[in-house]
Enzyme design. Structure first.
Site, mmCIF file in Angstrom:
data_model
loop_
_atom_site.group_PDB
_atom_site.id
_atom_site.type_symbol
_atom_site.label_atom_id
_atom_site.label_comp_id
_atom_site.label_asym_id
_atom_site.label_seq_id
_atom_site.Cartn_x
_atom_site.Cartn_y
_atom_site.Cartn_z
ATOM 1 N N GLU A 1 7.381 -47.498 -28.961
ATOM 2 C CA GLU A 1 7.770 -48.267 -27.780
ATOM 3 C C GLU A 1 8.773 -47.549 -26.883
ATOM 4 O O GLU A 1 8.921 -47.904 -25.711
ATOM 5 C CB GLU A 1 8.351 -49.634 -28.199
ATOM 6 N N CYS B 1 8.381 -48.624 -38.268
ATOM 7 C CA CYS B 1 9.643 -48.168 -38.852
ATOM 8 C C CYS B 1 10.041 -49.007 -40.078
ATOM 9 O O CYS B 1 9.468 -48.842 -41.143
ATOM 10 C CB CYS B 1 10.743 -48.156 -37.796
ATOM 11 N N SER C 1 19.627 -70.263 -6.773
ATOM 12 C CA SER C 1 20.764 -69.341 -6.732
ATOM 13 C C SER C 1 20.632 -68.321 -5.614
ATOM 14 O O SER C 1 21.574 -67.587 -5.338
ATOM 15 C CB SER C 1 20.870 -68.601 -8.070
ATOM 16 N N GLY C 2 19.458 -68.254 -4.994
ATOM 17 C CA GLY C 2 19.199 -67.209 -4.020
ATOM 18 C C GLY C 2 18.600 -65.970 -4.645
ATOM 19 O O GLY C 2 18.188 -65.049 -3.946
ATOM 20 N N GLY C 3 18.545 -65.947 -5.983
ATOM 21 C CA GLY C 3 17.996 -64.807 -6.687
ATOM 22 C C GLY C 3 16.494 -64.911 -6.877
ATOM 23 O O GLY C 3 15.854 -65.899 -6.512
ATOM 24 N N VAL C 4 15.940 -63.881 -7.485
ATOM 25 C CA VAL C 4 14.493 -63.796 -7.665
ATOM 26 C C VAL C 4 13.985 -64.897 -8.591
ATOM 27 O O VAL C 4 12.993 -65.577 -8.283
ATOM 28 C CB VAL C 4 14.116 -62.410 -8.233
ATOM 29 N N ASP C 5 14.657 -65.097 -9.722
ATOM 30 C CA ASP C 5 14.131 -66.007 -10.746
ATOM 31 C C ASP C 5 14.025 -67.442 -10.241
ATOM 32 O O ASP C 5 12.968 -68.080 -10.354
ATOM 33 C CB ASP C 5 15.011 -65.960 -11.999
ATOM 34 N N SER C 6 15.118 -67.970 -9.702
ATOM 35 C CA SER C 6 15.092 -69.366 -9.271
ATOM 36 C C SER C 6 14.162 -69.552 -8.076
ATOM 37 O O SER C 6 13.513 -70.601 -7.934
ATOM 38 C CB SER C 6 16.500 -69.865 -8.934
ATOM 39 N N THR C 7 14.052 -68.538 -7.227
ATOM 40 C CA THR C 7 13.167 -68.644 -6.064
ATOM 41 C C THR C 7 11.710 -68.698 -6.491
ATOM 42 O O THR C 7 10.930 -69.528 -6.010
ATOM 43 C CB THR C 7 13.386 -67.445 -5.120
ATOM 44 N N HIS D 1 8.940 -44.849 -33.552
ATOM 45 C CA HIS D 1 8.970 -45.943 -32.580
ATOM 46 C C HIS D 1 8.064 -45.613 -31.388
ATOM 47 O O HIS D 1 8.444 -44.822 -30.523
ATOM 48 C CB HIS D 1 10.401 -46.189 -32.098
#
Length: 509
Positions: free
Chosen positions: A169, A79, A221-227, A167
């Site tokens: 994508e 583009c 945090s109990g979330g996916v990322d930190s785990t 585009h």
């Protein structure tokens, strides 16, 4: 880790989508601002120029220095990039009579071109530009047209340089990913070696080398990322990882104890710190969302500083930062400029004296989940919806009080528990409730009420960069609304948010 593909960002809202499509091909890529990319390009196999809200004819248009790229690395200009190459390389770009926006179909494709190998005649593409290329750049060869755009795609003779005015994508370019694959794999010969298994192997090895015998403290945090970050670090350094889970008083109902229970049996060294009163005290009377974020970030760091002093010789702070956090925190001229600050991006105050390690810094959310599955983490934990770092503070519009937190926790619990009991939770990428700063009139029994309004939000997405609202069943919404109004004192009206991102965001603040 091999870098493979460099993407230059000119401020387009679609730049992150280019990266997602490239990653889906098991090819690692990185996004950099067009005016601040690495000087050492030796690790890169190809370069993609993204789109932009600017016209190449404007005086303040982004003007990249491509002298170290063009003709030296395979390059795909998308583009704005395609128009830029034409405008400054002997071609001509002029304003279109009408803005070319939306679906179009390729009416002409040059034969025997690798870029269009396997592409269907009349393939649908997505246009989004107000200028058009009227004359190709020097040595330009037309590759494709649509009914309205003569030079929808071209390449430059003597270079491995390709350019397209549409585009590839976005979802509406039905064979866009195949075109990207043709360019990256068949033309640029970029290796497809970016897999979850390869990432785990490389990252554990990198962490071992970087951290050696040093101690690391990590905020869970109990979330996916930190785990996932914790399990990666645990594989690398074992007992030298110290995990701290802080209750900032803005978690979901009963989440503090539930999360601590969840980590039992995972082999992680976790300490729970209940600092809810401290956070709420600092937030008292504050309504501005950016100020809330900064206060929570500061107090979070202060709590960590207090706790880290109780562990001898800690040298590193680990964080579950992921790639969208990094992208949104790097200012680029245009719509992809910083929208909000992230309290886990950008470093620590000097007094803390800890170095930062971010093992997931280059991954999108769905990639984090795949890495977590490779690590053997419980699917139920990996399937948890994302939850904002500042917690419920940015779902309470206006100032924060303990009473408002309790109301929202109760509403949120009814909503999330309902999604689970109806079998809808795993069909939603993220869901939550928002407490609005307005009261509305209502009638309960024979009494007139004047109480709070809450909004429910449920979206489907891949990585949070774009999102669509979920068409939850009317029967479900009716039941949840009745349950909230009957069970949560102080709420007499429930609404459902049907906005998509963009133009809205997933969170309200």
């Amino acid at each position: 880790m091999q870098h493979n593909v460099l993407i230059l960002d000119f401020g387009s809202q679609y730049t992150q989508l280019i990266a997602r499509r490239v990653r889906e091909l098991n090819i690692f890529c990185e996004i950099f601002p067009y005016n601040n990319f690495p000087t050492d390009l030796s690790p890169y196999k190809a370069v993609i120029l993204g789109g932009s809200p600017f016209s190449v004819r404007a005086e303040d248009a982004p003007h990249p220095d491509l002298s170290q790229i063009r003709g030296k690395l395979p390059m795909l200009a998308v583009c704005y990039g395609a128009q830029y190459l034409a405008h400054f390389s002997g071609g001509e770009v002029a304003a279109s009579n009408t803005r070319e926006y939306g679906r179009a179909n390729l009416s002409y494709i040059k034969e025997d071109e690798v870029f269009f190998q396997g592409i269907s005649p009349n393939s649908q593409v997505w246009m989004s530009h107000s200028d058009s290329i009227k004359v190709l750049p020097t040595n330009g060869i037309k590759l494709a047209s649509t009914h309205d755009v003569e030079f929808a795609a071209y390449r430059i003779e003597g270079e491995t340089t390709y350019a397209i005015q549409y585009h590839p994508e976005v979802f509406h370019s039905t064979e866009g990913t195949k075109m990207l694959e043709n360019f990256l794999v068949n033309i640029a010969e970029v290796p497809q070696n970016f897999t979850p298994n390869a990432f785990v192997t490389d990252m554990v090895s990198e962490l071992k080398e970087k951290l050696q015998d040093d101690k690391v403290v990590l905020g869970l945090s109990g979330g996916v990322d930190s785990t996932v970050a914790a399990v990666l670090l645990h594989q690398a350094i074992g007992k030298n990882l110290y995990c701290i889970f802080v209750n900032n008083g803005l978690l979901r109902k009963n989440e503090f104890q539930n999360v601590l229970n969840q980590y039992k049996g995972m082999g992680l060294n976790v300490k729970g710190v209940d600092a809810g009163d401290r956070f709420l005290s600092e937030l008292a009377g504050v309504s501005d969302p950016e100020t809330k974020r900064k206060i929570i970030g500061r107090v979070f760091i202060e709590v960590f500083d207090d706790e880290s002093h109780l562990i001898e010789d800690v040298k590193w702070l680990a964080q579950g930062t992921i790639y969208p956090d990094v992208i949104e925190s790097v200012s680029v001229k245009g719509p992809s400029a910083t929208i909000k600050s992230h309290h886990n991006v950008g470093g620590l105050p000097d007094y803390m004296k800890l170095q930062i390690v971010e093992p997931l810094r280059m991954l999108f959310k769905d990639e984090v989940r795949r890495v977590g599955a490779t690590l053997g983490i419980d699917p139920e934990l990996l399937g948890r919806h994302p939850f904002p770092g500042p917690g419920l503070s940015i779902r309470i519009l206006g100032d924060i009080t303990p009473e408002k937190v309790q109301i929202l926790q109760d509403v949120d619990a009814v909503f999330i528990d309902g999604l689970k009991s109806w079998g809808l939770y795993d069909k939603v990428w993220q869901a939550g409730a928002i407490l609005l700063p307005v009261n509305s009139v209502g009638v309960m029994g024979d009494e007139r009420t004047y109480e709070k309004v809450v909004a429910l939000r449920a979206v489907e997405s891949t990585d949070g960069m774009t999102a669509d609202w979920v068409h939850l069943p009317y029967d479900f919404l009716m039941k949840i609304s009745n349950e909230i109004i009957n069970k949560v004192k102080g709420v007499n009206r429930v609404v459902y948010d049907i906005s998509s991102k963009p133009p809205a965001t997933i969170e309200w603040e």
